[in-house]
Design a protein around this motif. Structure first.
Motif, PDB file in Angstrom:
ATOM      1  N   ARG A   1       1.385   5.132   0.380  1.00 59.06           N
ATOM      2  CA  ARG A   1       0.687   6.233   1.035  1.00 59.06           C
ATOM      3  C   ARG A   1       0.756   7.531   0.224  1.00 59.06           C
TER       4      ARG A   1
ATOM      5  N   LYS B   1       5.744   5.715   2.305  1.00 58.99           N
ATOM      6  CA  LYS B   1       5.335   5.674   3.707  1.00 58.99           C
ATOM      7  C   LYS B   1       4.602   6.909   4.222  1.00 58.99           C
ATOM      8  N   GLU B   2       4.601   8.022   3.460  1.00 59.27           N
ATOM      9  CA  GLU B   2       4.037   9.260   3.982  1.00 59.27           C
ATOM     10  C   GLU B   2       2.960   9.819   3.053  1.00 59.27           C
ATOM     11  N   ASP B   3       2.191  10.768   3.576  1.00 61.32           N
ATOM     12  CA  ASP B   3       1.232  11.528   2.774  1.00 61.32           C
ATOM     13  C   ASP B   3       2.031  12.588   2.027  1.00 61.32           C
TER      14      ASP B   3
ATOM     15  N   ASN C   1       0.833  -1.187   0.000  1.00 67.38           N
ATOM     16  CA  ASN C   1       0.000   0.000   0.000  1.00 67.38           C
ATOM     17  C   ASN C   1       0.880   1.253   0.000  1.00 67.38           C
TER      18      ASN C   1
END
Length: 289
Positions: A4, A139-141, A2
């Motif tokens: 992000r 891993k981040e927005d 997934n």
């Protein structure tokens, strides 16, 4: 896995090539009407903190970075972004500088300008700067946005050279490794205006598992995980080679024309979506709904 982050790839707009920059230094400010309000505003709206997001403009692909960078800042400021700056990375050593890396770590958006995608990958590829972008995207927005060269370099493999007029002659299209944010696709820019569909045809027939993406000018794709949405005013052409029935690719010499039987294409416009898992397209304003 997934993801992000979000990927926004844009086809560019001015005659500055995705591996050459002819005439860009003449009237640079005028030529930058490819700061299409719709797409740039969408980048701001999709970002983590909207107008307060930290946006870094990466001018590495450009041969005139000191002129290009401030124009992006002005355009984004005009649209309400309050925290925009330019990172000029012109040598590999700069992509390892601790101050540069700290700025990247705090960024919510990076916007890669147009120019020469081979310059972009050869300077940034394999550096800590590149590693941080990949990590933040996973891993981040976080948003990776790129226009022209910045878009072409986003995938695992990228086209870096190839004549439009001779693109369906075997060997005319040159491919190398990109920055690796997205797998299973290959991206071409200035697509409709420069008649580059042959470049994607040759790329896809060589590996039909790869989806060819051709971005028109003032046009882009917002990619969130495996869903793509067309944004901007023009067309996105998708070339799907999974149903190819026959080709002469391995039977001909270099420089000879390629034949392809049953190559599937899709044409997307604003708000249409395409799922990279199912390969299904949804036309937002379908006449059959």
């Amino acid at each position: 896995m997934n993801i992000r982050g979000k990927l926004i790839i844009i086809g560019g707009a001015v005659d500055k090539g995705s591996f050459t920059e002819t005439d860009l230094d003449k009237n640079a400010v005028k030529n930058l009407n490819f700061f299409e309000a719709g797409i740039l505003k969408r980048i701001i709206d999709e970002s983590k903190h909207k107008e307060e997001s930290r946006i870094e403009i990466i001018t590495t692909a450009s041969k005139i970075p000191r002129e290009i960078g401030p124009e992006y800042v002005k355009a984004l400021n005009y649209l309400g972004a309050k925290n925009v700056d330019v990172l000029h990375i012109e040598k590999r050593e700069q992509a390892m500088d601790p101050e540069v890396l700290e700025r990247l770590k705090t960024a919510d958006v990076v916007m890669f300008t147009g120019g020469d995608q081979l310059r972009l990958t050869s300077i940034l590829g394999g550096t800590p700067f590149h590693d941080i972008i990949l990590d933040k995207y996973k891993k981040e927005d976080f948003i990776y946005a790129g226009t022209s060269a910045g878009a072409a370099a986003a995938s695992n493999n990228m086209i870096y050279q190839g004549s439009s007029s001779e693109a369906l002659l075997k060997g005319e299209v040159k491919i190398t490794s990109g920055l690796g944010l997205i797998d299973g696709v290959i991206i071409d820019t200035h697509f409709v205006q420069r008649g580059r569909i042959g470049r994607l045809f040759q790329t896809v027939v060589g590996n039909p598992k790869v989806l060819g993406i051709g971005l028109g000018e003032d046009t882009g794709l917002l990619i969130t995980n495996n869903q793509m949405e067309a944004i901007g005013s023009g067309l996105v052409i998708l070339v799907d080679g999974r149903e190819i029935k026959d080709t002469n690719l391995t039977q001909i010499e270099l420089g000879q024309p390629i034949s392809i039987n049953h190559l599937v294409t899709h044409v997307m416009s604003k708000f249409d979506t395409f799922n990279l898992d199912t390969f299904k397209m949804h036309i937002q304003s379908s006449q059959y709904v």
